[in-house]
Structure formats: structure tokens, C-alpha cells
Design an enzyme around this catalytic site. Structure first.
Site, PDB file in Angstrom:
ATOM      1  N   GLY A 105       0.864  -1.183   0.000  1.00  8.05           N
ATOM      2  CA  GLY A 105       0.000   0.000   0.000  1.00  8.05           C
ATOM      3  C   GLY A 105       0.892   1.221   0.000  1.00  8.05           C
ATOM      4  O   GLY A 105       1.038   1.902   1.010  1.00  8.05           O
ATOM      5  N   GLY A 134       1.057   4.353  -0.971  1.00 13.99           N
ATOM      6  CA  GLY A 134       0.545   5.677  -1.294  1.00 13.99           C
ATOM      7  C   GLY A 134       1.414   6.717  -0.613  1.00 13.99           C
ATOM      8  O   GLY A 134       2.593   6.481  -0.338  1.00 13.99           O
ATOM      9  N   LYS A 190      -7.090   9.214  17.867  1.00  9.41           N
ATOM     10  CA  LYS A 190      -6.974   9.765  16.521  1.00  9.41           C
ATOM     11  C   LYS A 190      -8.360   9.924  15.888  1.00  9.41           C
ATOM     12  O   LYS A 190      -8.607  10.871  15.142  1.00  9.41           O
ATOM     13  CB  LYS A 190      -6.072   8.893  15.640  1.00  9.41           C
ATOM     14  CG  LYS A 190      -5.743   9.607  14.323  1.00  9.41           C
ATOM     15  CD  LYS A 190      -4.771   8.889  13.429  1.00  9.41           C
ATOM     16  CE  LYS A 190      -4.560   9.695  12.136  1.00  9.41           C
ATOM     17  NZ  LYS A 190      -3.864   8.916  11.099  1.00  9.41           N
ATOM     18  N   ASN A 209     -10.209  12.551  13.574  1.00 12.61           N
ATOM     19  CA  ASN A 209     -10.513  12.108  12.203  1.00 12.61           C
ATOM     20  C   ASN A 209     -11.996  12.109  11.883  1.00 12.61           C
ATOM     21  O   ASN A 209     -12.388  12.431  10.762  1.00 12.61           O
ATOM     22  CB  ASN A 209      -9.968  10.687  11.993  1.00 12.61           C
ATOM     23  CG  ASN A 209      -8.619  10.702  11.301  1.00 12.61           C
ATOM     24  OD1 ASN A 209      -8.207  11.716  10.744  1.00 12.61           O
ATOM     25  ND2 ASN A 209      -7.934   9.583  11.335  1.00 12.61           N
ATOM     26  N   ASN A 212     -12.288  14.610   8.949  1.00 11.09           N
ATOM     27  CA  ASN A 212     -12.368  13.865   7.692  1.00 11.09           C
ATOM     28  C   ASN A 212     -13.801  13.867   7.183  1.00 11.09           C
ATOM     29  O   ASN A 212     -14.053  14.094   6.005  1.00 11.09           O
ATOM     30  CB  ASN A 212     -11.883  12.424   7.884  1.00 11.09           C
ATOM     31  CG  ASN A 212     -10.387  12.299   7.717  1.00 11.09           C
ATOM     32  OD1 ASN A 212      -9.888  12.294   6.592  1.00 11.09           O
ATOM     33  ND2 ASN A 212      -9.664  12.237   8.812  1.00 11.09           N
ATOM     34  N   SER A 264      -7.298  13.510   4.722  1.00  7.46           N
ATOM     35  CA  SER A 264      -7.155  12.493   3.661  1.00  7.46           C
ATOM     36  C   SER A 264      -8.487  12.166   2.995  1.00  7.46           C
ATOM     37  O   SER A 264      -8.533  11.910   1.792  1.00  7.46           O
ATOM     38  CB  SER A 264      -6.537  11.218   4.242  1.00  7.46           C
ATOM     39  OG  SER A 264      -7.362  10.689   5.259  1.00  7.46           O
TER      40      SER A 264
END
Lengths: 303, 303
Positions: free
Chosen positions: A7, A9, A184, A188, A192, A256
Site C-alpha cells: 500500500g 501511497g 486519533k 478524524n 475527515n 485524507s
């Protein structure tokens, strides 16, 4: 130490690059970046100083890599159904698997496939974006809170943590990985979620009093749910106000999930919303604001 | 009966037109439609049959109209700060003022200006849109629940109700105007709010299970708040499920707040969200989902 990055990215490439730069033997499993990185290597533009790795061990299939000592998982969580296919060829008896992915449920899924004693989790606070193939921009932060999924083996956690520290990454081991994950999520879930829903960056919500208060209320919902999860130590409700205050420095930061939305990628809804809501519901806790954001984001994914 | 229509949008023009057609002496206070209506009259395309009024008493200023028996207020609630300017010249000793506007707070503001005994409220269930200047399209419904704001004078309420009925409008007087207002909010808050927020029509939310459930949960929040407002009779929680079911027939219906948003007009946020939230909070009731929609819609208005 043979390390495979699965992964690759913005997160996987960044951590893989700094681990290689500091002397580890790193193998990158690549898809879209393969051609560029195989030909020209990997470039990191970083607030800590730019660097270029001319030679990068890049692979298109995990079986070409074979077993490694450590698998670092940086997949987007919506790709977790590929765990078995991508990771199995990398795993030997002594392999450790470290997921640096977002949200909840990743360690559980990995443990079900590979055995819980192999699994570590890292909560990564990293601002990085992938630009052109073969290029990563590290915008800030980068620290990792590292913890065991099941058994407490502080030796091995500490060994991996020190390897990250040797690579210039602020990294410490924590005794309560679950607490670190929920902490977190306190950030998030509102940022997010709302940034992706409204197509706005973090500052938009913080400079307008009604949404600034909303962010804090969502955070309080998440903290209340977290504190039903048998954490070693409760998360104080006051963390919400502290996080709101400290986020004011982030400016036009795009979380993100907003970046995923702007790039028309799927959203990490299950890991960041679905599973936390389900786990909270199992303890009899509702998160009405969180549930609402989840439902509306799911609706946007049906378009 | 001399009737003045103030706020001649899709609602005011429609009810004014049918009242004139059935023999009332109707005076329209107009702005954007003035030129067209003054020159060519008013056309109603209606599910009940189209008609054209070639002669319409149209005015640009309320003082040209003078005092009337009944003022019908159809203003968008974000224009309520114009009440004094637009309505004062129309009001004599015996004038009655009927607001057919959305949400809460309208009767209170009118009462503060003109005296509570003059004020009636009507909860209008009407699907109509203004097309070109001088043209209204009546898509369906139209019934009005009519009630006194303060004193119970069923004679006068009944007199006005029968005037609407004579104009072909299903209209009945209700003893608890407040309850009728809240009942409409049970529908208006989720559908106006979410449709405007997400730029989607009603069916989008109903055909997707997570948002269908969300709509019902929002309705239950509103019902719970309503039932703290000393209504003559409680609103049953089961109304939520009933409304969700009956709304499934509406298809791609666009609530007024979505239309306002698509036409780049201000949204009726205070009347439909702000005041209900405040009134509920005064009784110690939170509506977290409603509050969240309100905050996000307010944010969109700052753009």
C-alpha cells in the site's frame, strides 16, 4: 531488516523511503507508481529536507518479494479485502505485520488472517501527499504511536520504534493501542467526515463559530464512545477543546478523506465511521452526529 | 373583502389568485413581477385547472393600497425584517393579519409589531413554483390549517377558512396552531435541510436505507422537542414512520429550501432551524442532528 511496504501511497512511500534511507532493506509493492519508481527512483520533498533514492526495490507482485521480517501496511482501508492476496506471500514464521492504516478494524482483520501475535498497529500522524508517480511531498508531522495488538512484548515494539526513530521519525511505543486509535478518531471523525461532506478544508469549520462548536460536540460524542471501550485510561472530554484549539494552526489543511473525495477515490468510511459506530452501539452508545455524517457520506458514495 | 397579499412569490401569488378568482377584492404588493402582471395579468397553471386573471390590482408600495380587511403574508422568512415597512400602511383597526409563512417565530414578530389579537397563522401544504414573471405553477396540494395566534375566536377563523374553501382551497381551522406548525416542521426540518445541504431531491434520501433511517431519526428528534411545547395534544412518535412512508410518493420533489438554494436565494434557516432549536433548548431539549444540519447550512451561507 527486510521490510516490505504494502500500500505504497503517500504514507507507505514516505515511511518506506525514510526507512530505506536509514539503512533498512525495503521492498516496495507498487501498482501505479511502479514504472516511474523502477526507472527513476523515489523522490521525497520533505519539510525535514528533500532527498532522492535512485535505486528502489520495486515489485508488482508480493511473491517476487518473498518473506520479510516486517510488513508495513499502508493500504487505504477500502482495499482491506486484498489483505490475503497482497500479504500472504510476505509472511514467514517470524514476520511481524504493522498496520499504519486509519481507523478501526484493521488489526482485527489482519489477526484473523495471520494470527494475532504477528500484528502491531501504528497510529500515524502524517501530512503527506503523493504528487506525480515517484514523488511524495511530506508537508508536516510524521510521528507514530506504536502498539501491540494482542500480547505485550515491549521488546519487539521498542525495537521497531527505535528503527523508525533511527529513520528520523518520532515514534514511541504505547501500552494501549486501542486508546491511541480512538484518540486519533476524535480528530478524524469530525474533520475527515465534514471536510469530505462539504468539500471544505479544516479552517472553514474552525473560523465559523457554529461549526467550530459542532466539531467540538462531535469530538465529545467520540470521546464518550471511546470511554466505553475498556481503555486502560479514560480520554478526558477536555481533549475536544484542546484539539479544536490546536487545529486552528492547520490553515487550509485537507484531511485524507477530502483528498480521496477530490480525487474521486472511495472513502474510508467503514474504518473511520462504520466500525466505530458499531463498536459503540455494542456498548449501548449512540453517536447521533457521527451517524448522520456517516449516512450522508454513504449516500454520496451511491452517486 | 379587501385582501392584500404581501410577499407574492409562488405561495402568495397562488393563494391571491384563487381568492381573487372567487370574488374577493385582492391587492398584490409586487416587486419583480410588477411589470409583467400589471401589463398582462396573472396566469396559474394548476393541477386543478389552469386560469388567467387579465386584471390584477398590482402595486409597488403598500401605501398605495391603504388599509385592508385581511393581509395575507407570504414573504420568505429571511425578509421578516421588512414586516413593519411592508405591512404597517395596510393595517387599520379591524385588519387581520394571516401569515402563511414557514417555520416558527412569524406570528410572534407580527404580534410584537401589530398586536397579538390581529394575528392568525396558517400552515400551508402547497407545492407551487413561480415560473416566468406573472406565471405560477401549482403542482399539487394546497391545504391550509388555520389558527389564531392568541385569542380563540373561532367565528373569525372560520370566516376566513370558509373564504379559502370558497376559493377551492381545502382549509380548516385548528384549535392548536402551535401543534400544526410543529407538525409541519417534522417534515420540513429533515427534508428541507438535507435536500438543501446535499442538493438532492426527496427520493434520494428515501430510497437509500441509511438516509431513510436518518430522516426518521431527525423527525423523532423534532417530535420529542415539539412535545415539550405545551401542545394541547402530544404528537405521537409514530408520525415519523408515517411521514417517511407517505413521502415515498413524492418522487423527485424539491422542497422549497432546495429551490431557494438552486436559485441562489437565502435560506429560511432561522424560521425552520434556528428558532425551533432555541425554543427546544429553553425546555432543555437538544436536537443534535438538527443542530448539525443547521450549523452546516449556516456555513454554506457564509460562502
Amino acid at each position: 531488516m527486510r521490510i516490505a511496504v504494502v500500500g505504497a501511497g503517500a504514507l507507505g512511500l514516505y515511511y518506506g523511503a525514510v526507512l530505506q534511507k536509514s539503512g533498512n532493506d525495503v521492498y516496495f509493492l507498487l501498482r501505479s507508481d511502479y514504472t516511474a519508481i523502477n526507472a527513476e527512483g523515489l523522490t521525497v520533498y520533505s519539510v525535514n529536507g528533500d532527498f532522492h533514492l535512485p535505486k528502489v526495490k520495486s515489485f508488482r507482485s508480493p511473491s517476487e518479494i518473498g518473506t520479510v521480517d516486517l510488513v508495513v501496511v499502508g493500504l487505504k482501508t477500502f482495499a482491506n479485502s486484498s489483505y490475503a492476496e497482497l500479504i500472504t506471500p510476505l509472511v514467514g514464521n517470524k514476520t511481524q505485520i504493522l498496520t499504519l492504516q486509519n481507523g478501526l478494524g484493521n488489526e482485527e482483520s489482519l489477526a484473523a488472517l495471520f494470527g494475532k501475535e504477528k500484528i502491531l498497529g501504528g497510529v500515524a500522524y502524517l501530512c503527506s501527499i503523493r504528487e506525480k508517480p515517484g514523488e511524495v511531498r511530506h508537508l508536516g508531522e510524521g510521528r507514530i504511536l506504536l502498539g501491540e495488538y494482542s500480547k505485550i512484548d515491549s521488546t519487539r515494539t521498542e525495537e521497531i520504534a527505535s528503527r523508525f526513530r533511527a529513520a528520523g521519525v518520532e515514534c514511541r511505543s504505547v501500552s494501549d493501542l486501542k486508546r491511541a486509535r480512538w484518540e486519533k478518531l476524535v480528530w478524524n471523525i469530525p474533520f475527515n467526515g465534514l471536510c469530505a461532506l462539504m468539500l471544505k478544508s479544516v479552517d472553514s469549520f474552525l473560523k465559523f463559530e457554529p461549526t467550530r462548536r459542532l466539531i467540538r460536540e462531535i469530538m465529545e460524542e467520540v470521546i464518550t464512545a471511546a470511554n466505553t471501550q475498556c481503555l486502560l485510561k479514560e480520554i478526558p472530554l477536555s481533549l475536544a477543546e484542546k484539539m479544536v484549539a490546536s487545529s486552528s494552526n492547520l490553515g487550509q489543511y485537507k484531511p485524507s478523506m477530502l483528498i480521496d473525495r477530490l480525487k474521486d477515490r472511495p472513502l474510508e468510511l467503514e474504518a473511520i465511521f462504520g466500525i466505530p459506530l458499531q463498536i459503540a452501539a455494542e456498548k449501548g452508545i449512540q453517536m447521533p452526529r457521527v451517524q448522520q455524517i456517516f449516512a450522508l457520506l454513504q449516500l454520496t458514495e451511491t452517486d
